[in-house]
Design an enzyme around this catalytic site. Structure first.
Site, PDB file in Angstrom:
ATOM      1  N   ASP A  17     -60.144 -26.420 118.144  1.00  0.00           N
ATOM      2  CA  ASP A  17     -60.884 -27.121 117.094  1.00  0.00           C
ATOM      3  C   ASP A  17     -59.947 -27.720 116.051  1.00  0.00           C
ATOM      4  O   ASP A  17     -60.322 -28.640 115.338  1.00  0.00           O
ATOM      5  CB  ASP A  17     -61.877 -26.159 116.422  1.00  0.00           C
TER       6      ASP A  17
ATOM      7  N   LYS B 174     -75.301 -31.137 119.216  1.00  0.00           N
ATOM      8  CA  LYS B 174     -74.481 -32.065 120.010  1.00  0.00           C
ATOM      9  C   LYS B 174     -75.346 -33.115 120.725  1.00  0.00           C
ATOM     10  O   LYS B 174     -74.811 -33.993 121.390  1.00  0.00           O
ATOM     11  CB  LYS B 174     -73.631 -31.295 121.022  1.00  0.00           C
TER      12      LYS B 174
ATOM     13  N   ASN C  78     -55.491 -21.156 123.712  1.00  0.00           N
ATOM     14  CA  ASN C  78     -56.470 -20.080 123.893  1.00  0.00           C
ATOM     15  C   ASN C  78     -56.380 -19.564 125.319  1.00  0.00           C
ATOM     16  O   ASN C  78     -55.591 -20.068 126.117  1.00  0.00           O
ATOM     17  CB  ASN C  78     -57.883 -20.584 123.554  1.00  0.00           C
TER      18      ASN C  78
ATOM     19  N   PRO D 113     -60.904 -34.105 117.038  1.00  0.00           N
ATOM     20  CA  PRO D 113     -62.174 -34.787 117.318  1.00  0.00           C
ATOM     21  C   PRO D 113     -63.031 -33.948 118.263  1.00  0.00           C
ATOM     22  O   PRO D 113     -62.508 -33.244 119.121  1.00  0.00           O
ATOM     23  CB  PRO D 113     -61.734 -36.087 118.004  1.00  0.00           C
ATOM     24  N   ASP D 114     -64.351 -34.007 118.081  1.00  0.00           N
ATOM     25  CA  ASP D 114     -65.270 -33.326 118.994  1.00  0.00           C
ATOM     26  C   ASP D 114     -65.507 -34.273 120.180  1.00  0.00           C
ATOM     27  O   ASP D 114     -66.242 -35.256 120.074  1.00  0.00           O
ATOM     28  CB  ASP D 114     -66.586 -33.012 118.269  1.00  0.00           C
ATOM     29  N   ILE D 115     -64.877 -33.960 121.310  1.00  0.00           N
ATOM     30  CA  ILE D 115     -64.888 -34.884 122.451  1.00  0.00           C
ATOM     31  C   ILE D 115     -66.287 -35.021 123.037  1.00  0.00           C
ATOM     32  O   ILE D 115     -66.784 -36.118 123.264  1.00  0.00           O
ATOM     33  CB  ILE D 115     -63.867 -34.410 123.518  1.00  0.00           C
TER      34      ILE D 115
ATOM     35  N   LYS E 296     -76.391 -25.318 119.255  1.00  0.00           N
ATOM     36  CA  LYS E 296     -75.281 -26.190 119.671  1.00  0.00           C
ATOM     37  C   LYS E 296     -75.798 -27.335 120.531  1.00  0.00           C
ATOM     38  O   LYS E 296     -75.370 -28.472 120.405  1.00  0.00           O
ATOM     39  CB  LYS E 296     -74.250 -25.354 120.451  1.00  0.00           C
TER      40      LYS E 296
ATOM     41  N   LYS F 282     -37.318 -26.229 116.414  1.00  0.00           N
ATOM     42  CA  LYS F 282     -37.860 -24.879 116.285  1.00  0.00           C
ATOM     43  C   LYS F 282     -37.778 -24.418 114.819  1.00  0.00           C
ATOM     44  O   LYS F 282     -36.721 -24.571 114.188  1.00  0.00           O
ATOM     45  CB  LYS F 282     -37.038 -23.950 117.188  1.00  0.00           C
TER      46      LYS F 282
END
Ligand code: CTP
Length: 403
Positions: free
Chosen positions: A283, A345, A214, A309-311, A341, A293
């Site tokens: 994500d 969390k 990103n 995984p959601d760290i 959120k 390649k």
């Protein structure tokens, strides 16, 4: 009522130059300090004037430069006393081996050394010399003496030298010295506190040359690292691929994928008092990245993606979690998504921003969500925002730990 940063940024500094080739960098240092709002009074030894002219330094500092004790600048001819009584700190950059020796022995045969001896304010020294001169027992003895006398020594750093040799002895870069000065004046509110940070993007490989990533630049995470260091924290920065250099003093752990970031966080989290998840973690990862390649074909290409995984979620869910701070970059519905959120969390503080304004930019605007509601940190450069965010974190962290 001025904020701590505003008070620091308007400090009065005497910048002393001695005779070394690095004196040309002091021109840039002066510019940086003046741009920050500081009042810079330059004083130069006679030797320094052979390397850079007082006119240059006068133009950049906006004040006549002091070059000797016997000048016309002061009515009472006591520049060495007057100057040190009206300054918040003296910084010598560059400081030659000879000048360091004079400081260590209390010699005062020119204006700058007399000023240092007569001072009643802190002294910061940025050595610059040939590596052999730096390593010589005499210089090392003198440095030890200055440290024992409470002088702050900044650098030197290692690298290519003007004399063609390579090694320890280069003066720290002007940006580092300007930062060091700001750091020096800040109250060490996070002294002894360990901060763990994630920053930058992650990169999830598709094949040998392609991947999913990103547009996160890492600038906010690196600015927060800098701000935490300024407050005396011990900082570990776990960073995805960025083009930035790590702030001096942070322990940097370079990773590429979300899985590697998760592993690094698991390794370091037990020690952390504060965890700040600034990274834009992918994500999803590709189920089966290929080592080779993928060749083009006429058909389409379907990628199977697995969730990462959601760290932050993992850290916040630990039996004894550190104080957790999350970030939310939203493209719309910022207030609702951010508040939800933070609750999902289970974190005490979440900093939200609009992704389209924040990603890659040099400035930003943050809205902080905590138990007491919303707090706006108005648009500013990322370092200013990072410092304001840290002040908020310090307040909540101290309340939580009854400090
Ligand atoms: N985060 C994390 N690990 C992930 C995803 C996000 O640690 N796998 C952290 C980020 O560093 C940030 C916070 O969680 O502090 C919010 O990230 P974000 O991607 O905005 O939230 P998500 O939970 O992924 O929700 P969504 O993508 O649906 O907005």
């Amino acid at each position: 009522m001025h904020s701590i940063m505003e008070q620091i940024q308007t400090k009065r500094i005497v910048l002393g130059l001695t005779g070394g080739i690095a004196a040309y960098k002091s021109a840039e240092l002066t510019r940086l300090l003046v741009n920050q709002g500081m009042q810079v009074q330059v004083a130069m030894t006679e030797a320094a004037c052979h390397f850079i002219t007082p006119i240059t330094m006068q133009a950049l500092s906006g004040k006549p430069v002091f070059t000797n004790q016997w000048g016309e600048h002061t009515a009472n001819h006591m520049a060495h006393i007057n100057l040190s009584r009206t300054t918040d700190a003296i910084m010598i950059a560059p400081a030659t081996a000879d000048f360091i020796a004079k400081l260590a022995h209390g010699l005062a045969d020119d204006l700058l050394s007399a000023l240092c001896l007569a001072r009643n304010c802190p002294l910061l020294v940025a050595p610059a010399m040939n590596r052999q001169m730096w390593e010589s027992p005499a210089t090392q003895r003198n440095i030890q003496q200055l440290l024992a006398d409470g002088v702050t020594i900044l650098g030197p750093v290692s690298g290519m030298q003007a004399c063609g040799e390579e090694g320890m002895g280069r003066m720290q870069e002007p940006t580092e010295l300007a930062r060091a000065l700001l750091t020096f004046f800040q109250p060490k509110l996070l002294s002894g506190v360990k901060v763990l940070l994630t920053a930058g993007p992650t990169y999830e490989a598709i094949d040998a040359v392609r991947g999913i990533t990103n547009r996160s630049s890492g600038k906010m995470g690196y600015a927060i690292t800098q701000a935490a260091l300024e407050l005396g924290a011990e900082v570990t920065l776990i960073s995805g691929p960025t083009a930035l250099s790590s702030p001096h003093g942070a322990a940097l752990v370079n990773i590429t994928s979300a899985a590697e970031m998760f592993e690094a966080v698991q390794k370091h989290v037990a020690d952390a008092n504060i965890f700040i998840g600034v990274a834009a973690v992918a994500d999803y990862r590709v189920a089966q990245p290929t080592g080779q390649k993928i060749k083009k074909s006429t058909g389409g290409l379907t990628l199977e993606l697995f969730p990462n995984p959601d760290i932050l979620g993992y850290v916040a869910g630990l039996p004894k979690p550190p104080f957790c701070v999350g970030f939310a970059a939203e493209s719309h519905n910022l207030h609702d998504y951010a508040a939800t959120k933070r609750k999902t969390k289970k974190i005490p503080l979440l900093a939200a921003n609009l992704a389209q304004q924040a990603i890659g930019a040099d400035d930003n605007e943050l809205i902080l969500f905590d138990d007491t509601g919303e707090h706006v940190l108005p648009r500013a450069d990322k370092l200013t925002l990072a410092r304001a965010l840290l002040q908020h974190i310090v307040k909540l962290y101290r309340q939580g730990n009854k400090l």
